[in-house]
Scaffold this motif. Structure first.
Motif, PDB file in Angstrom:
ATOM      1  N   GLY A 182       0.776  -1.228   0.000  1.00  0.00           N
ATOM      2  CA  GLY A 182       0.000   0.000   0.000  1.00  0.00           C
ATOM      3  C   GLY A 182       0.813   1.285   0.000  1.00  0.00           C
ATOM      4  N   LYS A 183       2.144   1.149  -0.047  1.00  0.00           N
ATOM      5  CA  LYS A 183       2.997   2.344  -0.043  1.00  0.00           C
ATOM      6  C   LYS A 183       3.604   2.570  -1.417  1.00  0.00           C
ATOM      7  CE  LYS A 183       4.298   2.227   4.840  1.00  0.00           C
ATOM      8  NZ  LYS A 183       3.604   1.010   5.257  1.00  0.00           N
ATOM      9  N   LYS A 184       3.668   3.838  -1.826  1.00  0.00           N
ATOM     10  CA  LYS A 184       4.286   4.186  -3.092  1.00  0.00           C
ATOM     11  C   LYS A 184       5.801   4.111  -2.959  1.00  0.00           C
ATOM     12  CE  LYS A 184       0.515   7.221  -4.549  1.00  0.00           C
ATOM     13  NZ  LYS A 184       0.127   8.581  -4.969  1.00  0.00           N
ATOM     14  N   LYS A 185       6.458   3.766  -4.053  1.00  0.00           N
ATOM     15  CA  LYS A 185       7.899   3.566  -4.027  1.00  0.00           C
ATOM     16  C   LYS A 185       8.660   4.788  -3.515  1.00  0.00           C
ATOM     17  CE  LYS A 185       8.060   0.095  -7.706  1.00  0.00           C
ATOM     18  NZ  LYS A 185       8.586  -0.243  -9.048  1.00  0.00           N
ATOM     19  N   LYS A 186       8.156   5.976  -3.837  1.00  0.00           N
ATOM     20  CA  LYS A 186       8.849   7.199  -3.427  1.00  0.00           C
ATOM     21  C   LYS A 186       8.878   7.369  -1.908  1.00  0.00           C
ATOM     22  CE  LYS A 186       7.946   9.850  -7.643  1.00  0.00           C
ATOM     23  NZ  LYS A 186       7.301  11.061  -8.223  1.00  0.00           N
ATOM     24  N   LYS A 187       7.922   6.753  -1.226  1.00  0.00           N
ATOM     25  CA  LYS A 187       7.841   6.909   0.224  1.00  0.00           C
ATOM     26  C   LYS A 187       8.589   5.816   0.978  1.00  0.00           C
ATOM     27  CE  LYS A 187       3.474   9.452   0.363  1.00  0.00           C
ATOM     28  NZ  LYS A 187       2.110   9.509   0.924  1.00  0.00           N
ATOM     29  N   LEU A 188       9.053   4.804   0.267  1.00  0.00           N
ATOM     30  CA  LEU A 188       9.689   3.678   0.931  1.00  0.00           C
ATOM     31  C   LEU A 188      10.998   4.071   1.617  1.00  0.00           C
ATOM     32  CD1 LEU A 188       9.112   0.644  -1.457  1.00  0.00           C
ATOM     33  CD2 LEU A 188       8.043   1.113   0.749  1.00  0.00           C
ATOM     34  N   THR A 190      10.111   5.692   4.783  1.00  0.00           N
ATOM     35  CA  THR A 190       9.524   4.700   5.680  1.00  0.00           C
ATOM     36  C   THR A 190      10.590   3.819   6.311  1.00  0.00           C
ATOM     37  OG1 THR A 190       7.455   4.628   4.448  1.00  0.00           O
ATOM     38  CG2 THR A 190       7.967   2.712   5.816  1.00  0.00           C
ATOM     39  N   THR A 215       5.051  -9.482   0.128  1.00  0.00           N
ATOM     40  CA  THR A 215       5.747  -8.248  -0.246  1.00  0.00           C
ATOM     41  C   THR A 215       6.858  -7.916   0.743  1.00  0.00           C
ATOM     42  OG1 THR A 215       4.213  -6.850   1.013  1.00  0.00           O
ATOM     43  CG2 THR A 215       3.640  -7.309  -1.286  1.00  0.00           C
TER      44      THR A 215
END
Length: 234
Positions: A120-126, A129, A156
């Motif tokens: 549920g997280k976009k790659k840019k926010k990983l 995070t 995942t």
């Protein structure tokens, strides 16, 4: 109300231990059995823990430093709950996620649930995070894909701390690994039983090595070794 066993392995977490225990205790909608296992801390973790004895069902103190897996093995025989949660003693994982983690097990939709830091997280926010370089994030992805291939799962985030089990499943696990390799070992053991692992998205705030992150590159290599070794076990 179902009893939830929360296993908290701890090694040198004097800065965060009281905060995470407070967060666990504040989860009022669940009936809790808290098992704290100190892995021979050299800081004031034990002193902090003693302030919470009235909240702990069991406080285990290792006489030598053995690793996260050893802490979980030490706690296994004392588990009373219908559901078991693994909770690190740092503040990376949020106990406010407990209800979404235990709900599929209580409602008989799954016997094992993993809390995914990725789902549920976009790659840019990983990167924010995980609070880690992209190489570490990519490494986690690769290890998860290898785990999926070997174990026939579709995860995942195979190496998340938030691994949640029905009490029946957890108490039957024959755990051997003492260190961080508990993660690949337990995923392989569950998969060998043909149990599909359900993932739910969780809140996660990773810490850096400077802030106390303990897992290292060698742990990734051991994870690969243990994935293969566990699948070859009789």
């Amino acid at each position: 109300m179902n009893l939830i066993t929360i296993i908290v392995p701890c090694y040198n977490e004097e800065r965060t231990l009281s905060k995470i225990l407070d967060k666990i205790i504040q989860q009022k909608k669940i009936k809790k059995q808290i098992i704290l296992v100190d892995d021979f801390s050299s800081d004031n973790s034990i002193k902090v823990a003693k302030n919470y004895l009235k909240y702990l069902d069991k406080f285990i103190k290792h006489k030598t430093n053995q690793g996260k897996g050893a802490c979980i093995k030490s706690a296994q025989k004392f588990v009373k709950g219908e559901v078991v949660i693994i909770q690190d003693a740092d503040l990376e994982y949020n106990p406010n996620d407990y209800n979404k983690l235990i709900s599929p097990i209580i409602n008989k939709k799954s016997r094992v649930v993993y809390g995914s830091r990725v789902l549920g997280k976009k790659k840019k926010k990983l990167k924010k995070t995980f609070n880690s370089p992209y190489v570490r994030i990519f490494g986690n992805y690769i290890l998860t894909q290898i785990s999926n291939f070997i174990n026939n799962q579709h995860l995942t985030d195979a190496h998340t701390c938030y691994k949640v089990f029905s009490g029946v499943v957890f108490k039957k696990l024959k755990l051997l690994e003492n260190d961080f390799a508990f993660c690949p070992e337990v995923t392989s053991l569950i998969s060998k039983q043909k149990i599909k692992i359900l993932e739910v998205p969780i809140d996660y705030k990773g810490r850096s090595i400077i802030e106390g992150k303990k897992i290292k590159f060698l742990d990734a290599l051991r994870a690969l070794y243990v994935l293969v070794k566990t699948n070859l076990r009789g």
